[in-house]
Design an enzyme around this catalytic site. Structure first.
Site: not given
Ligand code: APR
Length: 239
Positions: A118, A121, A136, A144, A147, A184, A210-211, A228
Site C-alpha cells: 500500500q 515509497d 495506492h 495521466c 490516458c 505494518g 505488527n506491534p 517489521a
Molecule cells: N513495524 C510494523 N508495524 C508497524 C510499525 C513497525 N515498525 N510501526 C507501526 N506499525 C503499524 C501500526 O501499528 C499500524 O497498524 O503499522 C500500521 C500503520 O497503519 P496506517 O498508518 O493506517 O497505515 P496503512 O495501513 O498502510 O494505511 C493504509 O491509508 O492513508 C492511506 O493510502 C494511505 O496506503 C495508506 C492507507
C-alpha cells in the site's frame, strides 16, 4: 510470543537483544514455497517514513488527508497536492530500506515471494524486492490517470478504488500463495484490507506482524507483536 513491553503511548517498545522467532511462525515460513507479503506504512516506519494513523506520530494525526490526497483536493488546489507529494518524495529520498526490507529481498531470492504494498515509497525496490503491485500508487511514477500519458502523480487519491486490472494481480497472488505475511498495516483501507481474508478463505496461512492490534488481528492464523525491522531479519535468518 511477544518480546516487548508497553511504551509511553501504549505502543509496544522493543526489548534490546536477539528477537525470539515464534516456533509456529518459523514452521510455516520454513514450509512455504510461495509467499505473498501485504505491507503498509508500518513497514517503512523504521526507515523514518511516518505512518498515517499511529497515535501522535501518524501523518493523518497532523495533516488533513481530505485537503491533500483526495481527487477533490487535486481539483481544488493541485499546487498544494503537488507540494505534499514532493515533500513526501523528498523525505523518502533521504531514507533507505531497513533490515526488514532487506530480509524480504533476501527471502525472495530463495522462494517465490510477491510483495503487494500500500506504500507509495520505493523502499522495497531499493532493497532489491520486486513489487507486484503498488496498490495506492507510487511517488516516483507520473502518468495521466485517464490516458496514461506521463504528466500527473500516480498516487491513488484516497477514497478512490484502483483500476480493476491493478486489483487482479494481488488477488491472484493471494490465491496462489501458501503463506501470506501482513506487515505494518492497520487494515483499515479497502480493498487492500480484504486481501488477507481472501487468502485465508482460500486456505492460505496468514501471519500478522505488527506491534499493535489491528482490525485484521481477529482473522489471522498467527500474530507476532513485533516491528517489521526486528521480526523479518530474525525470521529470515532462522529459516
Ligand atoms: N513495524 C510494523 N508495524 C508497524 C510499525 C513497525 N515498525 N510501526 C507501526 N506499525 C503499524 C501500526 O501499528 C499500524 O497498524 O503499522 C500500521 C500503520 O497503519 P496506517 O498508518 O493506517 O497505515 P496503512 O495501513 O498502510 O494505511 C493504509 O491509508 O492513508 C492511506 O493510502 C494511505 O496506503 C495508506 C492507507
Amino acid at each position: 510470543m511477544t518480546s516487548n513491553v508497553a511504551g509511553a503511548h501504549g505502543e509496544q517498545a522493543p526489548v534490546p537483544g536477539p528477537v525470539p522467532v515464534p516456533e509456529e511462525i518459523l514452521a510455516v515460513a520454513r514450509a512455504a514455497r510461495r509467499v505473498v507479503v501485504l505491507s503498509g506504512a508500518g513497514m517503512s516506519d523504521e526507515s523514518g517514513v511516518p505512518t498515517f494513523r499511529d497515535a501522535h506520530t501518524g501523518l493523518w494525526e497532523r495533516f488533513d488527508a481530505d485537503a491533500l490526497v483526495t481527487r477533490d483536493a487535486w481539483e481544488e488546489d493541485p499546487e498544494l497536492v503537488w507540494g505534499w507529494h514532493w515533500w513526501l518524495a523528498r523525505l523518502v529520498r533521504r531514507t533507505g530500506p531497513h533490515p526488514g526490507h532487506l530480509a524480504l529481498a533476501d527471502w525472495g531470492r530463495r522462494v517465490s515471494l510477491d510483495v503487494v504494498t500500500q506504500n507509495v515509497d520505493d523502499l522495497h525496490e531499493r532493497a532489491g524486492s520486486e513489487v507486484l503491485a503498488h496498490l495506492h500508487g507510487n511517488l516516483f511514477g507520473f502518468s495521466c490517470h485517464d490516458c496514461g500519458a506521463p504528466h500527473e502523480l500516480t498516487v491513488e487519491p484516497l477514497g478512490e478504488d484502483e483500476q480493476v486490472p491493478a486489483r487482479i494481480a494481488p488477488v491472484d497472488a493471494m490465491l496462489a500463495a501458501d503463506l501470506c505475511l501482513v506487515v505494518g498495516t492497520s487494515g483499515i483501507v479497502q480493498p487492500a484490507g480484504s486481501l488477507p481474508d481472501i487468502a485465508r478463505g482460500h486456505g492460505v496461512t496468514v501471519v500478522e506482524i505488527n506491534p499493535n492490534d489491528t482490525v485484521l488481528s481477529w482473522g489471522v492464523d498467527h500474530i507476532w507483536r513485533e516491528t517489521a525491522g526486528r521480526a523479518l531479519p530474525a525470521l529470515v535468518a532462522a529459516l
